[in-house]
Design an enzyme around this catalytic site. Structure first.
Site, PDB file in Angstrom:
ATOM      1  N   ARG A  31       0.847  -1.194   0.000  1.00  0.00           N
ATOM      2  CA  ARG A  31       0.000   0.000   0.000  1.00  0.00           C
ATOM      3  C   ARG A  31       0.882   1.244   0.000  1.00  0.00           C
ATOM      4  O   ARG A  31       1.991   1.241   0.508  1.00  0.00           O
ATOM      5  CB  ARG A  31      -0.895  -0.006   1.242  1.00  0.00           C
ATOM      6  CG  ARG A  31      -1.835  -1.195   1.260  1.00  0.00           C
ATOM      7  CD  ARG A  31      -3.045  -0.960   2.157  1.00  0.00           C
ATOM      8  NE  ARG A  31      -2.715  -0.618   3.531  1.00  0.00           N
ATOM      9  CZ  ARG A  31      -3.496   0.117   4.326  1.00  0.00           C
ATOM     10  NH1 ARG A  31      -4.628   0.599   3.872  1.00  0.00           N
ATOM     11  NH2 ARG A  31      -3.144   0.372   5.569  1.00  0.00           N
TER      12      ARG A  31
ATOM     13  N   LYS B  96       3.886 -10.606   9.885  1.00  0.00           N
ATOM     14  CA  LYS B  96       3.162 -10.488   8.611  1.00  0.00           C
ATOM     15  C   LYS B  96       3.424 -11.686   7.690  1.00  0.00           C
ATOM     16  O   LYS B  96       4.567 -11.994   7.365  1.00  0.00           O
ATOM     17  CB  LYS B  96       3.587  -9.183   7.928  1.00  0.00           C
ATOM     18  CG  LYS B  96       2.802  -8.861   6.680  1.00  0.00           C
ATOM     19  CD  LYS B  96       2.833  -7.372   6.443  1.00  0.00           C
ATOM     20  CE  LYS B  96       2.372  -7.006   5.055  1.00  0.00           C
ATOM     21  NZ  LYS B  96       1.960  -5.620   4.949  1.00  0.00           N
TER      22      LYS B  96
ATOM     23  N   ARG C  25      -2.156  -0.751  14.604  1.00  0.00           N
ATOM     24  CA  ARG C  25      -1.081  -1.368  15.385  1.00  0.00           C
ATOM     25  C   ARG C  25      -1.646  -1.789  16.733  1.00  0.00           C
ATOM     26  O   ARG C  25      -2.508  -1.115  17.288  1.00  0.00           O
ATOM     27  CB  ARG C  25       0.068  -0.369  15.644  1.00  0.00           C
ATOM     28  CG  ARG C  25       0.756   0.124  14.374  1.00  0.00           C
ATOM     29  CD  ARG C  25       1.647  -0.946  13.741  1.00  0.00           C
ATOM     30  NE  ARG C  25       2.250  -0.503  12.506  1.00  0.00           N
ATOM     31  CZ  ARG C  25       1.762  -0.743  11.274  1.00  0.00           C
ATOM     32  NH1 ARG C  25       0.640  -1.410  11.141  1.00  0.00           N
ATOM     33  NH2 ARG C  25       2.381  -0.319  10.197  1.00  0.00           N
TER      34      ARG C  25
HETATM   35  P1  ATP Z   1      -0.252  -1.419   7.113  1.00  0.00           P
HETATM   36  O1  ATP Z   1      -0.439  -1.863   8.513  1.00  0.00           O
HETATM   37  O2  ATP Z   1      -0.619  -0.009   6.895  1.00  0.00           O
HETATM   38  O3  ATP Z   1      -0.830  -2.358   6.105  1.00  0.00           O
HETATM   39  P2  ATP Z   1       2.370  -2.321   6.328  1.00  0.00           P
HETATM   40  O4  ATP Z   1       3.690  -1.776   6.785  1.00  0.00           O
HETATM   41  O5  ATP Z   1       2.111  -3.745   6.651  1.00  0.00           O
HETATM   42  O6  ATP Z   1       1.307  -1.380   6.942  1.00  0.00           O
HETATM   43  P3  ATP Z   1       1.794  -2.787   3.481  1.00  0.00           P
HETATM   44  O7  ATP Z   1       1.647  -1.759   2.425  1.00  0.00           O
HETATM   45  O8  ATP Z   1       0.646  -3.675   3.764  1.00  0.00           O
HETATM   46  O9  ATP Z   1       2.261  -2.016   4.785  1.00  0.00           O
HETATM   47  O10 ATP Z   1       3.026  -3.682   3.078  1.00  0.00           O
HETATM   48  C1  ATP Z   1       4.263  -3.125   2.717  1.00  0.00           C
HETATM   49  C2  ATP Z   1       5.231  -3.340   3.854  1.00  0.00           C
HETATM   50  O11 ATP Z   1       5.373  -4.745   4.066  1.00  0.00           O
HETATM   51  C3  ATP Z   1       6.641  -2.845   3.547  1.00  0.00           C
HETATM   52  O12 ATP Z   1       6.794  -1.537   4.032  1.00  0.00           O
HETATM   53  C4  ATP Z   1       7.540  -3.826   4.301  1.00  0.00           C
HETATM   54  O13 ATP Z   1       7.814  -3.379   5.617  1.00  0.00           O
HETATM   55  C5  ATP Z   1       6.683  -5.056   4.463  1.00  0.00           C
HETATM   56  N1  ATP Z   1       7.116  -6.175   3.598  1.00  0.00           N
HETATM   57  C6  ATP Z   1       7.732  -6.153   2.408  1.00  0.00           C
HETATM   58  N2  ATP Z   1       7.912  -7.388   1.937  1.00  0.00           N
HETATM   59  C7  ATP Z   1       7.386  -8.225   2.861  1.00  0.00           C
HETATM   60  C8  ATP Z   1       7.246  -9.620   2.956  1.00  0.00           C
HETATM   61  N3  ATP Z   1       7.678 -10.446   2.016  1.00  0.00           N
HETATM   62  N4  ATP Z   1       6.640 -10.129   4.058  1.00  0.00           N
HETATM   63  C9  ATP Z   1       6.165  -9.318   5.013  1.00  0.00           C
HETATM   64  N5  ATP Z   1       6.262  -7.996   4.994  1.00  0.00           N
HETATM   65  C10 ATP Z   1       6.866  -7.449   3.917  1.00  0.00           C
END
Ligand code: ATP
Length: 298
Positions: A89, A155, A294
């Site tokens: 995103r 994640k 969060r």
């Molecule tokens: P939000 O809580 O707003 O969704 P987020 O940091 O999880 O925040 P996303 O846009 O969903 O944001 O995902 C992008 C983020 O995921 C990147 O900034 C990075 O920190 C993380 N990311 C990148 N690659 C991976 C991966 N393979 N597995 C998990 N996380 C990843």
């Protein structure tokens, strides 16, 4: 006094925490076709490429030039073993080397206003597909509003949805999914956040067959979701989403660009996919937009 010699075996990176230990895997096109033919994604076209910048960018571009084709059979799927410019995103980068990355372009005869809840519906479809593949994954995988999948707060998958207008009242939803197959320690260090992988929650994880089975299950779940979403929106899925909510009844904070917007107890989601946040001022309905959730302890 001298320390006793270290007799512990040398540490060998295990498949569950090192993408480099993941054997080369490929989508089995015949097995995938069999899985799709048996389900609601039977008419979907799937292409698999070795490498691309971003599968979402590819399909967004393709939808712009293809114009509008009505009907569920015109959905297109693009899988890439490597993405050099994967995105999350708000343009945040997605590292796909430890996982399955693909996008689906699906035609939806809806206005943009009716897309509310679609990203939650996609997250739910992904979680349910993982449970279809291995029931043991069901209770391990939680949803984090609006559309992340996680295991124990780490994640597991990210989802990015972009829409391409087709004609009045119709658009293409381009749905990008990155699912980590393994928890990759090097990527964790690079990103500075803990990650999760399917392998850690799945005894007997077999990289030769599992990506194909997961992809088939996800596409069938997405096709089933599409039909429900077109008819009734997210509402029929809200209770199932809330049942998998990783933060249900927990204290959470909502941030925008690092600034605190609100805090309270997470009380699941409503029929439009809004987060229900119980605050000191009463129950608030939060639209996803650019808001990040969060845990209060994070
Ligand atoms: P939000 O809580 O707003 O969704 P987020 O940091 O999880 O925040 P996303 O846009 O969903 O944001 O995902 C992008 C983020 O995921 C990147 O900034 C990075 O920190 C993380 N990311 C990148 N690659 C991976 C991966 N393979 N597995 C998990 N996380 C990843």
């Amino acid at each position: 006094m001298t320390a006793p010699p270290d007799r512990s075996p040398p540490s060998i990176p295990s498949l569950a925490d090192d993408a480099a230990a993941l054997p080369a895997w490929h989508i089995d096109a015949a097995a995938l076709r069999t899985a799709l033919d048996a389900g609601p994604a039977r008419g979907w076209t799937v292409e698999v490429v070795e490498e691309t910048g971003s599968t979402n960018a590819d399909l967004t571009q393709a939808c712009r030039s293809a114009g509008w084709v009505e009907g569920e059979d015109s959905a297109r799927v693009r899988v890439a073993y490597r993405q050099t410019a994967g995105r999350g995103r708000q343009g945040r980068p997605w590292q796909g080397q430890a996982g399955l990355t693909f996008s689906v372009a699906m035609p939806l005869a809806l206005t943009p206003a009716r897309l509310s809840g679609l990203s939650l519906a996609v997250g739910l479809a992904l979680a349910e597909a993982l449970e279809d593949v291995a029931p043991v994954l069901g209770p391990r995988v939680g949803l984090k509003w609006p559309n992340d999948l996680q295991i124990d707060g780490r994640k597991l998958a990210g989802i990015l949805i972009e829409s391409v207008p087709a004609r009045p009242g119709a658009l293409w939803a381009v749905i990008g999914i990155g699912l980590n197959l393994v928890r990759d320690a090097r990527m964790e260090a690079a990103l500075g956040r803990p990650l999760a992988g399917v392998a850690e929650a799945l005894p007997g994880f077999n990289p030769a067959h599992l990506p194909t089975r997961i992809l088939g299950a996800v596409l069938n779940r997405l096709a089933a979701m599409r039909a429900v979403f077109l008819a009734e929106g997210f509402a029929p899925m809200a209770a199932r989403w809330s049942a998998r909510d990783a933060f249900r009844d927990e204290p959470v904070r909502l941030l925008h660009d690092g600034t605190l917007l609100a805090e309270g107890l997470a009380r699941g989601v409503d029929g439009d996919g809004h987060l229900l946040l119980e605050t000191a001022d009463g129950l608030q309905r939060i639209a996803s937009g650019e808001v990040s959730l969060r845990g209060a302890a994070a």
